[in-house]
Every structure is written in structure tokens, then in C-alpha cells.
Design an enzyme around this catalytic site. Structure first.
Site, PDB file in Angstrom:
ATOM      1  N   THR A  89       0.857  -1.188   0.000  1.00 60.69           N
ATOM      2  CA  THR A  89       0.000   0.000   0.000  1.00 60.69           C
ATOM      3  C   THR A  89       0.890   1.233   0.000  1.00 60.69           C
ATOM      4  OG1 THR A  89      -1.787  -1.139   1.173  1.00 60.69           O
ATOM      5  CG2 THR A  89      -1.756   1.263   1.293  1.00 60.69           C
ATOM      6  N   VAL A  91       2.256   5.145   0.175  1.00 60.71           N
ATOM      7  CA  VAL A  91       2.161   6.462   0.799  1.00 60.71           C
ATOM      8  C   VAL A  91       1.918   7.498  -0.295  1.00 60.71           C
ATOM      9  CG1 VAL A  91       3.514   8.246   1.978  1.00 60.71           C
ATOM     10  CG2 VAL A  91       3.595   5.893   2.792  1.00 60.71           C
ATOM     11  N   ILE A 125       4.763  -1.083   2.987  1.00 60.99           N
ATOM     12  CA  ILE A 125       4.463   0.320   2.717  1.00 60.99           C
ATOM     13  C   ILE A 125       5.313   0.775   1.532  1.00 60.99           C
ATOM     14  CG2 ILE A 125       4.544   2.667   3.606  1.00 60.99           C
ATOM     15  CD1 ILE A 125       2.358   0.951   4.868  1.00 60.99           C
ATOM     16  N   LYS A 126       4.633   1.185   0.467  1.00 59.46           N
ATOM     17  CA  LYS A 126       5.343   1.614  -0.742  1.00 59.46           C
ATOM     18  C   LYS A 126       5.720   3.089  -0.634  1.00 59.46           C
ATOM     19  CE  LYS A 126       4.223   0.186  -4.881  1.00 59.46           C
ATOM     20  NZ  LYS A 126       3.400  -0.057  -6.103  1.00 59.46           N
ATOM     21  N   ILE A 127       6.974   3.355  -0.961  1.00 57.72           N
ATOM     22  CA  ILE A 127       7.524   4.707  -0.884  1.00 57.72           C
ATOM     23  C   ILE A 127       8.390   4.930  -2.120  1.00 57.72           C
ATOM     24  CG2 ILE A 127       9.019   6.251   0.447  1.00 57.72           C
ATOM     25  CD1 ILE A 127       8.366   4.516   2.930  1.00 57.72           C
TER      26      ILE A 127
END
Length: 319
Positions: A89, A91, A125-127
């Protein structure tokens, strides 16, 4: 004879790159990835619009950023009911150059997942792989929040992610291919630049070899594919995240898939180690026109889709 999809699974963890969780059921991926563009595409379909409307209705009056995160988590929860592994998911891309805000948003997403009964181990967490994003991931990893560094187009980004101890990186095959094809113009030869000669495939192969040579634990997940040839040329990569259309094509095609990427042989020469630190990162990235341009373009595209998602939530009465 097995399908190419089944044969690929012998070498690589298969991940579905979509927000369309109903499509995932038949293709049986292990993990799934989402991004602002995929969620925007999904909520514009009749099947998923009620999910957006419900989130907007249930949290009317809350800050728009919170409502957006609740929508992303709602999709993630549905996906995790289908896949046995993890969901990625993202950011908000508007925070790509703000380390502190990225950390706070990532914590918020994980808190929403945990409040819904989802263990943080099942969430990545995708960044974006900016310097600021990588430093945010360094600190988040220390808190037990696992990160997927996306919009990655170069070895210098990959080396910085390794040094930061991130869980996983997503080098983009197709967008690298797109850049080189456009740059070559009439000189581009599709037959000669396909398979292992594809510049996007070669970029991921270099990163994979660098990581394995130096014993880097960070997982490599090839992403952004334009055709099945790119996918098959990376068999053996830790993970590959693939669109439903290409997954279906692999599933419909019979054939064995040979191993393309593997651990280096004992005694093999180490690739040259890249210098570390912010100055070296910015300098080397600046020298790579393709990586610099595609990173900036990718952030702009995701920001645009995040803004369009905001507009849909406002229209649904969320704010």
C-alpha cells in the site's frame, strides 16, 4: 506441459499488480501490489465504486488524507482475504520529498491495518525511491514497518535501499524499456532489444547480481512489464509483480520456463561497490538521465492520480 505461469512459480514468487481484487481469485498470486493509479482505476469500475462511497460516507468530515488512507486499507483488507502473503500500500506520492511526513503517513496506514486485525507483517508500505523516501524507510524498518521502495530505475537507488535495510525494492522494467525505445527512435530494433537484451531486463539483472554478490537481504521484485518476454527473461528474480492481463496470458500459454537469474558462483568477482551517502546518491542519480527523468515523471503521474482520487472522494461527499 505446465502453463508458463505455473512454470514461472517454480523460480519466482508471483505477485498481482492490480487493485481489482476480484480478478486475483483465478490467478492465485502469492502477494499483491497497489498504487494510486491502480486504485483510481478500480474505483471507477461499477464493482468497486460502492467501496469508495461507503468509506466516504462512514468517515465524512474527517481529514481527506485520513479518508484516502482508509480507502487504501479497505482495498488492502479485501486483497488479503484472497492472497496468502502480503499487500503493498503506497504512501501519498505528494510526500516523496518529505521524510518526516512519509514516516507519519506510513505509521498511520499500519495503525489502520492493525486496527482492522491485519498483522503488520502482511503489509509493505510503498515509498518512492527518492533520497528522502529511502531515509524514511530506514527509520520505518527499525520500527518493524516493512517497506517496498518503488519508482526505482537505477543501481544507485538500489544500493541506497540496500544500505538502508529496506525489505523490498521494485525496479521498473517497462518504464526503462519505454525510455530507451523513445530515445533510440527509428534506430530501435525490437527483435534485438528483447528478452535478455531488453534494457529494463538488464537493469533488474544488474541489481539482482549486485545484491546477491554482496549478500544483501533486501528482496528484488521486478515491476512494470510491457510483455511476457520481459517477465520470462527475469525468471529467478525474488518476486515479479505482474498485471492481470499478462498473468492471464502466461496462464493461457503452455511451456517450460528456464531459470534466468541465479545466485553468483562461489569465487565470482564482485561488482564494483557504489559509494554511499546523500551527495554520492544525488550526484550519481543526476548523471543518469533515464533514471532521473523516469523518477520525476513517475512521481508526477502518481501525484496526479492521487489528486483525482481526492476529487472522487469529495464528489462522494467525504469532505
Amino acid at each position: 506441459m505446465p502453463s508458463q505461469l505455473e512454470a514461472l512459480r517454480r523460480h519466482t514468487t508471483v505477485v498481482a499488480d492490480t487493485g481489482d481484487f476480484e480478478t486475483m481469485r483465478a490467478l492465485r498470486p502469492t502477494d499483491a501490489t497497489t498504487n494510486p493509479s491502480l486504485i483510481l482505476k478500480a474505483v471507477q469500475q461499477a464493482a468497486y465504486r460502492p467501496l469508495l462511497d461507503q468509506v466516504a460516507r462512514d468517515h465524512r468530515g474527517a481529514p481527506l488524507a485520513e479518508i484516502t488512507d482508509r480507502l487504501l486499507v479497505a482495498f488492502g483488507r479485501q486483497i488479503l482475504d484472497i492472497v496468502p502473503g502480503r499487500v503493498s500500500t503506497e504512501v501519498d506520492a505528494r510526500l516523496s520529498f518529505d521524510t518526516r511526513a512519509t514516516i507519519e503517513r506510513a505509521r498511520s496506514l499500519i495503525a489502520l491495518y492493525e486496527a482492522a486485525g491485519v498483522a503488520r507483517e502482511r503489509v509493505l508500505i510503498k515509498i518512492a525511491s527518492t533520497w528522502e523516501g529511502i531515509q524514511a524507510a530506514r527509520l520505518l524498518q527499525q520500527e518493524g514497518i516493512r517497506c517496498n521502495l518503488t519508482l526505482l530505475f537505477s543501481l544507485v537507488q538500489a544500493a541506497a535501499c540496500a544500505e538502508a535495510g529496506v525489505q523490498l525494492i521494485s525496479p521498473f522494467v517497462g518504464r526503462i524499456y519505454d525510455w530507451h525505445k523513445k530515445a533510440a527512435g527509428a534506430q530501435w530494433n525490437e527483435a534485438q532489444q528483447s528478452g535478455v537484451n531488453d534494457p529494463g531486463v538488464q537493469s533488474v539483472a544488474r541489481i539482482f547480481a549486485y545484491y546477491k554478490a554482496y549478500g544483501v537481504a533486501t528482496e528484488v521484485m521486478g515491476a512494470s512489464f510491457r510483455n511476457t518476454g520481459q517477465i520470462l527473461a527475469l525468471a529467478g528474480c525474488d518476486l515479479l509483480t505482474i498485471s492481470p492481463e499478462l498473468l492471464a496470458r502466461l496462464d493461457a500459454t503452455e511451456g517450460e520456463v528456464p531459470l534466468s537469474l541465479s545466485e553468483p558462483l562461489p569465487g565470482a568477482a564482485l561488482p564494483k561497490a557504489l559509494p554511499s551517502g546523500e551527495i554520492a546518491f544525488r550526484s550519481l542519480l543526476n548523471e543518469d538521465a533515464m533514471a532521473s527523468e523516469k523518477l520525476a515523471e513517475g512521481i508526477r503521474l502518481f501525484v496526479g492520480d492521487a489528486q483525482r482520487l481526492d476529487d472522487l472522494l469529495r464528489a462522494a461527499g467525504a469532505y
